[in-house]
Design a protein around this motif. Sequence first.
Motif, PDB file in Angstrom:
ATOM      1  N   ALA A 165       0.834  -1.245   0.033  1.00 18.23           N
ATOM      2  CA  ALA A 165       0.016  -0.100   0.095  1.00 18.23           C
ATOM      3  C   ALA A 165       0.974   1.077   0.087  1.00 18.23           C
ATOM      4  CB  ALA A 165      -0.704   0.203   1.135  1.00 18.23           C
ATOM      5  N   LEU A 166       1.056   1.764  -1.224  1.00 23.06           N
ATOM      6  CA  LEU A 166       2.021   2.924  -1.320  1.00 23.06           C
ATOM      7  C   LEU A 166       1.004   4.258  -0.798  1.00 23.06           C
ATOM      8  CD1 LEU A 166       3.387   2.063  -4.534  1.00 23.06           C
ATOM      9  CD2 LEU A 166       4.403   1.619  -2.698  1.00 23.06           C
ATOM     10  N   ASP A 167       1.440   4.620   0.399  1.00 24.27           N
ATOM     11  CA  ASP A 167       0.612   5.610   0.940  1.00 24.27           C
ATOM     12  C   ASP A 167       1.348   6.851   1.037  1.00 24.27           C
ATOM     13  OD1 ASP A 167      -1.806   4.605   0.795  1.00 24.27           O
ATOM     14  OD2 ASP A 167      -2.145   3.997   2.783  1.00 24.27           O
ATOM     15  N   SER A 168       2.914   6.904   1.081  1.00 26.77           N
ATOM     16  CA  SER A 168       3.357   8.136   1.235  1.00 26.77           C
ATOM     17  C   SER A 168       4.076   8.622  -0.116  1.00 26.77           C
ATOM     18  CB  SER A 168       4.517   7.649   2.290  1.00 26.77           C
ATOM     19  OG  SER A 168       5.226   6.742   1.872  1.00 26.77           O
ATOM     20  N   LEU A 169       4.798   9.719  -0.033  1.00 29.58           N
ATOM     21  CA  LEU A 169       5.382  10.174  -0.941  1.00 29.58           C
ATOM     22  C   LEU A 169       7.006   9.826  -0.794  1.00 29.58           C
ATOM     23  CD1 LEU A 169       3.777  13.651  -1.012  1.00 29.58           C
ATOM     24  CD2 LEU A 169       3.658  12.139  -2.872  1.00 29.58           C
TER      25      LEU A 169
END
Lengths: 202, 179
Positions: free
Chosen positions: A30-34
């Motif tokens: 889950a790529l939730d950050s920058l």
Amino acid sequence: MRCHWLALTLLCLGAYPAGALETSLAPSPALDSLAPADIVGAPRGTPLTGADLDTESWRVGSLLRCPVCQGASIVDSPAPTAVDMRGQVRAMLAAGYTERQVLAYFEHSFGAFVRLDPSAHGINLALWLAPAAALAAGGAILLAFLRRSRGSAGVPPRRDLTDASSVASAEPDDPRLKDYLDRVRALTNRDDPARVEKSRKA
Amino acid sequence: MNRRVLLVGLAVALPLVVLLVASLSRDPTRIDSPLIGRAAPAFRLISLDGGDPLTLQSLRGRAVVVNFWATWCVPCVAEHAALVQAAQSSGTRVAFVGVVYQDQDSEVRAFLRQHGASYPMVMDPDGRAAIAYGVYGVPETFFISADGIIVNKQTGTLTAARLEQLVAELARPAERGPS
């Protein structure tokens, strides 16, 4: 496990935002950050601190173009965008990303335009090779020119000045001047009527 | 000899002149985003309303319109009504997100009270989202497909008609394509 996360987060909170840290240490689906790690992979260098971080941040920042300025690097601009970009460069270097990774990260989102020194790949190679090619071409032309002018200076062309055809190109356009020249020729070639006739025709 | 010099000179100079004249009609501030066709950078940003942070991941499965804007930016103010309207009329098919760029949340709250809002606003205090999206200036609007790919980017004010067209393209995956 939870304690580990807390300790790690606390340790590195000052160096880099926690969101990115999580991803760089344990890439989650889950790529939730920058996180730059999503783009350029995990940091490949050593995390910098103190004076080293200041120097490197300035040096790497000077290689990046401020997108809202005209031909200035992000370290030369007071624009808020440049300030944010400097912050990002610093954060990445502090997290251990290498110069290459930092440049690649910015290039990924802004394009090659963001680099003040275009990389010598693909069509950019023309930028690097064109000056050398122009210098070589200019040198060749200059050499050819010098060789030719030296050749003509050393051996002056022989011209038979008594042959009217060789001076035909020097015929004046002014009719009065032409008449005068004809009279001079008539006088100088008085003993050879054929030659006078020839020069008159010319 | 003079003729040859002239021909060589023309051969060198003409392409340059053609290139320069052709470049005159180009907008020098227009730089195509290298992100088109790539995965949209995932973000987790603070909501302006103080609720849970908004993630792009949470919108997966819906097409997303991400608008970078600020209250001090005149073109952004000009397109605000069109965005509010488009977000309302597109319902749940397309999600709209406003990313506030270089601005104070108090300013943004006051602006939205006055001009209305119909979609979530998030703050990007250190500009990390703007950097990840390669934002050159505001307004910039990214059109992200339901599977998370940036399919289009628009720089500058969007009119209601243009926005309607772009959102329709985005919501129709089969005929989708950058325009």
